[in-house]
Design an enzyme around this catalytic site. Structure first.
Site, PDB file in Angstrom:
ATOM      1  N   TYR A  71       0.830  -1.216   0.000  1.00 63.74           N
ATOM      2  CA  TYR A  71       0.000   0.000   0.000  1.00 63.74           C
ATOM      3  C   TYR A  71       0.858   1.256   0.000  1.00 63.74           C
ATOM      4  CZ  TYR A  71      -4.382  -2.420   0.035  1.00 63.74           C
ATOM      5  OH  TYR A  71      -5.453  -3.193  -0.376  1.00 63.74           O
ATOM      6  N   ASP A 108      -7.895   6.215  -4.975  1.00 62.95           N
ATOM      7  CA  ASP A 108      -6.697   7.037  -5.222  1.00 62.95           C
ATOM      8  C   ASP A 108      -6.879   8.540  -5.046  1.00 62.95           C
ATOM      9  OD1 ASP A 108      -7.152   6.339  -8.799  1.00 62.95           O
ATOM     10  OD2 ASP A 108      -8.089   7.877  -7.538  1.00 62.95           O
ATOM     11  N   HIS A 123     -15.096   1.807  -2.119  1.00 63.19           N
ATOM     12  CA  HIS A 123     -14.093   0.873  -1.579  1.00 63.19           C
ATOM     13  C   HIS A 123     -13.083   1.573  -0.681  1.00 63.19           C
ATOM     14  CE1 HIS A 123     -15.034  -1.976  -5.165  1.00 63.19           C
ATOM     15  NE2 HIS A 123     -15.857  -2.167  -4.157  1.00 63.19           N
ATOM     16  N   CYS A 149      -2.163   0.793  16.548  1.00 64.42           N
ATOM     17  CA  CYS A 149      -3.252   1.670  16.985  1.00 64.42           C
ATOM     18  C   CYS A 149      -2.885   2.287  18.337  1.00 64.42           C
ATOM     19  CB  CYS A 149      -4.534   0.857  17.111  1.00 64.42           C
ATOM     20  SG  CYS A 149      -5.891   1.790  17.837  1.00 64.42           S
ATOM     21  N   CYS A 152      -5.535   0.741  21.057  1.00 61.69           N
ATOM     22  CA  CYS A 152      -5.576  -0.658  21.544  1.00 61.69           C
ATOM     23  C   CYS A 152      -4.257  -1.387  21.326  1.00 61.69           C
ATOM     24  CB  CYS A 152      -6.706  -1.413  20.820  1.00 61.69           C
ATOM     25  SG  CYS A 152      -6.348  -1.773  19.079  1.00 61.69           S
ATOM     26  N   SER A 191     -14.165  -2.970 -15.184  1.00 63.96           N
ATOM     27  CA  SER A 191     -14.374  -4.279 -15.839  1.00 63.96           C
ATOM     28  C   SER A 191     -15.696  -4.898 -15.391  1.00 63.96           C
ATOM     29  CB  SER A 191     -13.214  -5.224 -15.494  1.00 63.96           C
ATOM     30  OG  SER A 191     -13.175  -5.414 -14.070  1.00 63.96           O
ATOM     31  N   ASN A 215     -15.536   2.410 -22.123  1.00 63.09           N
ATOM     32  CA  ASN A 215     -14.431   1.502 -21.854  1.00 63.09           C
ATOM     33  C   ASN A 215     -13.813   1.135 -23.207  1.00 63.09           C
ATOM     34  OD1 ASN A 215     -12.855  -0.806 -21.158  1.00 63.09           O
ATOM     35  ND2 ASN A 215     -14.182  -1.188 -19.396  1.00 63.09           N
TER      36      ASN A 215
HETATM   37  C1  BV8 Z   1     -18.484  -8.111  -0.444  1.00 64.23           C
HETATM   38  C2  BV8 Z   1     -10.071  -1.664  -2.645  1.00 64.23           C
HETATM   39  C3  BV8 Z   1     -19.790  -9.214   1.176  1.00 64.23           C
HETATM   40  C4  BV8 Z   1      -8.811  -2.363  -2.198  1.00 64.23           C
HETATM   41  C5  BV8 Z   1     -11.252  -3.318  -4.015  1.00 64.23           C
HETATM   42  C6  BV8 Z   1     -16.058 -14.621  -1.696  1.00 64.23           C
HETATM   43  C7  BV8 Z   1     -16.098 -14.069  -0.415  1.00 64.23           C
HETATM   44  C8  BV8 Z   1     -16.597 -12.797  -0.182  1.00 64.23           C
HETATM   45  C9  BV8 Z   1     -17.005 -12.029  -1.246  1.00 64.23           C
HETATM   46  C10 BV8 Z   1     -16.909 -12.580  -2.501  1.00 64.23           C
HETATM   47  C11 BV8 Z   1     -16.484 -13.871  -2.755  1.00 64.23           C
HETATM   48  N1  BV8 Z   1     -16.550 -14.097  -4.081  1.00 64.23           N
HETATM   49  C12 BV8 Z   1     -17.007 -13.002  -4.704  1.00 64.23           C
HETATM   50  C13 BV8 Z   1     -17.227 -12.081  -3.762  1.00 64.23           C
HETATM   51  C14 BV8 Z   1     -17.670 -10.769  -3.952  1.00 64.23           C
HETATM   52  C15 BV8 Z   1     -16.404  -9.935  -4.137  1.00 64.23           C
HETATM   53  C16 BV8 Z   1     -16.152  -9.889  -5.620  1.00 64.23           C
HETATM   54  O1  BV8 Z   1     -16.872  -9.217  -6.318  1.00 64.23           O
HETATM   55  N2  BV8 Z   1     -15.118 -10.608  -6.083  1.00 64.23           N
HETATM   56  C17 BV8 Z   1     -14.856 -10.631  -7.521  1.00 64.23           C
HETATM   57  C18 BV8 Z   1     -13.342 -10.796  -7.744  1.00 64.23           C
HETATM   58  C19 BV8 Z   1     -15.652 -11.754  -8.139  1.00 64.23           C
HETATM   59  N3  BV8 Z   1     -16.695  -8.629  -3.586  1.00 64.23           N
HETATM   60  C20 BV8 Z   1     -16.332  -8.352  -2.343  1.00 64.23           C
HETATM   61  O2  BV8 Z   1     -15.663  -9.050  -1.631  1.00 64.23           O
HETATM   62  C21 BV8 Z   1     -16.852  -7.013  -1.845  1.00 64.23           C
HETATM   63  N4  BV8 Z   1     -17.495  -7.221  -0.578  1.00 64.23           N
HETATM   64  O3  BV8 Z   1     -18.965  -8.770  -1.323  1.00 64.23           O
HETATM   65  O4  BV8 Z   1     -18.847  -8.202   0.847  1.00 64.23           O
HETATM   66  C22 BV8 Z   1     -20.016  -9.038   2.614  1.00 64.23           C
HETATM   67  C23 BV8 Z   1     -21.241  -8.527   3.065  1.00 64.23           C
HETATM   68  C24 BV8 Z   1     -21.459  -8.400   4.411  1.00 64.23           C
HETATM   69  C25 BV8 Z   1     -20.450  -8.734   5.321  1.00 64.23           C
HETATM   70  C26 BV8 Z   1     -19.210  -9.201   4.872  1.00 64.23           C
HETATM   71  C27 BV8 Z   1     -18.981  -9.353   3.504  1.00 64.23           C
HETATM   72  C28 BV8 Z   1     -15.732  -6.039  -1.625  1.00 64.23           C
HETATM   73  C29 BV8 Z   1     -14.961  -5.832  -2.898  1.00 64.23           C
HETATM   74  C30 BV8 Z   1     -13.998  -4.669  -2.710  1.00 64.23           C
HETATM   75  C31 BV8 Z   1     -12.586  -5.101  -3.027  1.00 64.23           C
HETATM   76  N5  BV8 Z   1     -11.703  -3.933  -2.970  1.00 64.23           N
HETATM   77  N6  BV8 Z   1     -10.495  -2.205  -3.942  1.00 64.23           N
HETATM   78  C32 BV8 Z   1      -7.603  -1.885  -2.937  1.00 64.23           C
HETATM   79  O5  BV8 Z   1      -7.731  -1.049  -3.854  1.00 64.23           O
HETATM   80  O6  BV8 Z   1      -6.504  -2.324  -2.578  1.00 64.23           O
HETATM   81  S1  BV8 Z   1     -11.696  -3.922  -5.496  1.00 64.23           S
HETATM   82  C33 BV8 Z   1     -10.676  -3.292  -6.647  1.00 64.23           C
HETATM   83  O7  BV8 Z   1     -10.803  -4.148  -7.747  1.00 64.23           O
HETATM   84  C34 BV8 Z   1     -11.080  -1.950  -7.164  1.00 64.23           C
HETATM   85  O8  BV8 Z   1     -11.550  -1.100  -6.167  1.00 64.23           O
HETATM   86  C35 BV8 Z   1     -12.121  -2.266  -8.184  1.00 64.23           C
HETATM   87  O9  BV8 Z   1     -13.387  -2.313  -7.637  1.00 64.23           O
HETATM   88  C36 BV8 Z   1     -11.728  -3.655  -8.578  1.00 64.23           C
HETATM   89  C37 BV8 Z   1     -11.070  -3.580  -9.922  1.00 64.23           C
HETATM   90  O10 BV8 Z   1     -12.096  -3.330 -10.766  1.00 64.23           O
HETATM   91  P1  BV8 Z   1     -11.978  -2.163 -11.824  1.00 64.23           P
HETATM   92  O11 BV8 Z   1     -11.975  -0.853 -11.128  1.00 64.23           O
HETATM   93  O12 BV8 Z   1     -13.036  -2.455 -12.785  1.00 64.23           O
HETATM   94  O13 BV8 Z   1     -10.558  -2.316 -12.461  1.00 64.23           O
HETATM   95  P2  BV8 Z   1     -10.103  -3.440 -13.469  1.00 64.23           P
HETATM   96  O14 BV8 Z   1      -8.632  -3.404 -13.504  1.00 64.23           O
HETATM   97  O15 BV8 Z   1     -10.823  -4.708 -13.151  1.00 64.23           O
HETATM   98  O16 BV8 Z   1     -10.676  -2.950 -14.874  1.00 64.23           O
HETATM   99  C38 BV8 Z   1     -10.222  -1.737 -15.418  1.00 64.23           C
HETATM  100  C39 BV8 Z   1     -11.106  -1.473 -16.608  1.00 64.23           C
HETATM  101  O17 BV8 Z   1     -10.719  -0.215 -17.162  1.00 64.23           O
HETATM  102  C40 BV8 Z   1     -10.963  -2.505 -17.726  1.00 64.23           C
HETATM  103  O18 BV8 Z   1     -12.253  -2.899 -18.158  1.00 64.23           O
HETATM  104  C41 BV8 Z   1     -10.244  -1.728 -18.842  1.00 64.23           C
HETATM  105  O19 BV8 Z   1     -10.680  -2.135 -20.127  1.00 64.23           O
HETATM  106  C42 BV8 Z   1     -10.671  -0.324 -18.562  1.00 64.23           C
HETATM  107  N7  BV8 Z   1      -9.756   0.724 -19.015  1.00 64.23           N
HETATM  108  C43 BV8 Z   1      -8.404   0.654 -19.150  1.00 64.23           C
HETATM  109  N8  BV8 Z   1      -7.941   1.863 -19.556  1.00 64.23           N
HETATM  110  C44 BV8 Z   1      -9.025   2.693 -19.657  1.00 64.23           C
HETATM  111  C45 BV8 Z   1     -10.175   1.972 -19.306  1.00 64.23           C
HETATM  112  N9  BV8 Z   1     -11.407   2.513 -19.306  1.00 64.23           N
HETATM  113  C46 BV8 Z   1     -11.506   3.813 -19.670  1.00 64.23           C
HETATM  114  N10 BV8 Z   1     -10.449   4.575 -20.024  1.00 64.23           N
HETATM  115  C47 BV8 Z   1      -9.205   4.053 -20.035  1.00 64.23           C
HETATM  116  N11 BV8 Z   1      -8.150   4.816 -20.400  1.00 64.23           N
END
Ligand code: BV8
Length: 256
Positions: A71, A108, A123, A149, A152, A191, A215
Site C-alpha cells: 500500500y 486514489d 471501496h 493503533c 488498543c 471491468s 471503456n
Molecule cells: C463483499 C479496494 C460481502 C482495495 C477493491 C467470496 C467471499 C466474499 C465475497 C466474494 C467472494 N466471491 C465473490 C465475492 C464478492 C467480491 C467480488 O466481487 N469478487 C470478484 C473478484 C468476483 N466482492 C467483495 O468481496 C466485496 N465485498 O462482497 O462483501 C459481505 C457482506 C457483508 C459482510 C461481509 C462481507 C468487496 C470488494 C472490494 C474489493 N476492494 N479495492 C484496494 O484497492 O486495494 S476492489 C478493486 O478491484 C477496485 O476497487 C475495483 O473495484 C476492482 C477492480 O475493478 P476495476 O476498477 O473495474 O478495475 P479493473 O482493472 O478490473 O478494470 C479496469 C477497466 O478499465 C478494464 O475494463 C479496462 O478495459 C478499462 N480501461 C483501461 N484503460 C481505460 C479503461 N477505461 C476507460 N479509459 C481508459 N483509459
C-alpha cells in the site's frame, strides 16, 4: 455533432435532458494518469502478486508488513500521479447537469484532486489508516513497518475495503439510492467484475435509467447496456462535455 470517438447524438441529447446522472468509475479512469488498473500486470517487486490476493484481510493477518509495503508503494505511485482529462471532465459535468452522483471504486483520491465533491468512495480511500480491530481512524507512524493503533495497540491497516469485507453502510446506501433514482447511469473504466459495485448498473436499469458504458474494451455487461462507447475515458468524457456545453450556449442564446 460528430465526435472523434463516435458518440451517438442520441446519447448527447439524453445527457442534455438528464435530471440525475449517476456515474460509477473504476480503475480505468485513472489509467491515463499512469496508475495501473487491477487487471494490468503490476511491475517490479509486485509483478509476482495478483492484487486480489493482497487486498484481503487474510493476506494482512498472514503478512501485515508485506501488505503495508504494497500500500505504501501504491500511495507513492498515486501521489506522483496527476488527475487526467477524464477526472476533470467528470468534475465539470457536475456543473452541467441538474444532479450528479459520483460513485468510485477507486481509492486514489484523483477525483477529489480534480475538483469533484461529495465523492462516494465505495471501496474506501488509500490514504486513510484504520485500526484493524475496530475501524477507528488514526494517523499511522510511518517509521514502523506495521503501524499500531494508539488506542488498543493492535495493527493499523489501510482504510480500504478488502475482498470479503462489507461496503461501508453509508456508501452502499447512498450509491444504491442514486442508482435507483437516476435517469442516466454512466459506468466508466470498470471491468464490472467486482460486486456489489458492478450490480449498480443493473439496479439503475431496472429502475428505468439509460445505462452507458465507456471503456476501450466492452465488458461482460456491455450487452445489457443501452450504449457502449469504445474509448478511453480521457478522450470520450471531454467530448461528451463539449457536446453538452454546445447545448448550453445554444440555450443561453435562445434565452436572450
Ligand atoms: C463483499 C479496494 C460481502 C482495495 C477493491 C467470496 C467471499 C466474499 C465475497 C466474494 C467472494 N466471491 C465473490 C465475492 C464478492 C467480491 C467480488 O466481487 N469478487 C470478484 C473478484 C468476483 N466482492 C467483495 O468481496 C466485496 N465485498 O462482497 O462483501 C459481505 C457482506 C457483508 C459482510 C461481509 C462481507 C468487496 C470488494 C472490494 C474489493 N476492494 N479495492 C484496494 O484497492 O486495494 S476492489 C478493486 O478491484 C477496485 O476497487 C475495483 O473495484 C476492482 C477492480 O475493478 P476495476 O476498477 O473495474 O478495475 P479493473 O482493472 O478490473 O478494470 C479496469 C477497466 O478499465 C478494464 O475494463 C479496462 O478495459 C478499462 N480501461 C483501461 N484503460 C481505460 C479503461 N477505461 C476507460 N479509459 C481508459 N483509459
Amino acid at each position: 455533432m460528430t465526435t472523434s470517438c463516435d458518440i451517438p447524438e442520441a446519447l448527447c441529447q439524453i445527457l442534455r435532458d438528464a435530471r440525475h446522472v449517476c456515474i460509477l468509475t473504476g480503475a480505468g479512469v485513472s489509467a491515463e494518469s499512469g496508475v495501473p488498473t487491477f487487471r494490468d500486470a503490476q511491475d517490479g517487486l509486485w509483478a509476482q502478486y495478483a492484487p486480489q490476493d493482497l487486498a484481503t484481510p487474510d493476506a494482512f493477518l498472514i503478512n501485515p508488513a508485506l501488505i503495508w509495503r504494497w500500500y505504501r508503494w501504491r500511495r507513492e505511485l498515486v501521489n506522483s500521479a496527476m488527475p487526467n482529462s477524464g477526472h476533470y471532465a467528470i468534475a465539470s459535468l457536475s456543473e452541467l447537469v441538474p444532479q450528479l452522483t459520483l460513485v468510485t471504486q477507486n481509492v486514489d483520491n484523483l477525483h477529489q484532486r480534480a475538483g469533484s465533491r461529495n465523492v462516494i468512495e465505495f471501496h474506501g480511500n488509500l490514504f486513510n489508516d484504520r485500526c484493524f480491530a475496530d475501524g477507528s481512524l488514526h494517523i499511522a507512524d510511518e517509521s514502523l513497518d506495521v503501524p499500531v493503533c494508539p488506542d488498543c495497540g493492535g495493527n493499523l491497516r489501510p482504510g480500504v475495503v478488502w475482498f470479503g469485507e462489507a461496503i461501508p453502510e453509508s456508501a452502499l446506501h447512498e450509491s444504491c439510492s442514486a442508482a435507483a433514482d437516476c435517469d442516466v447511469f454512466l459506468s466508466i473504466g470498470t471491468s464490472s467484475q467486482v460486486y456489489p459495485a458492478a450490480g449498480l448498473a443493473n439496479l439503475a436499469k431496472n429502475n428505468g435509467a439509460i445505462v452507458v458504458e465507456i471503456n476501450p474494451e466492452p465488458t461482460m455487461l456491455a450487452a445489457d447496456f443501452d450504449f457502449a462507447i469504445a474509448g478511453k475515458s480521457g478522450v470520450v468524457l471531454p467530448e461528451l462535455l463539449e457536446s453538452l456545453a454546445v447545448k448550453r450556449s445554444g440555450q443561453d442564446r435562445s434565452e436572450k
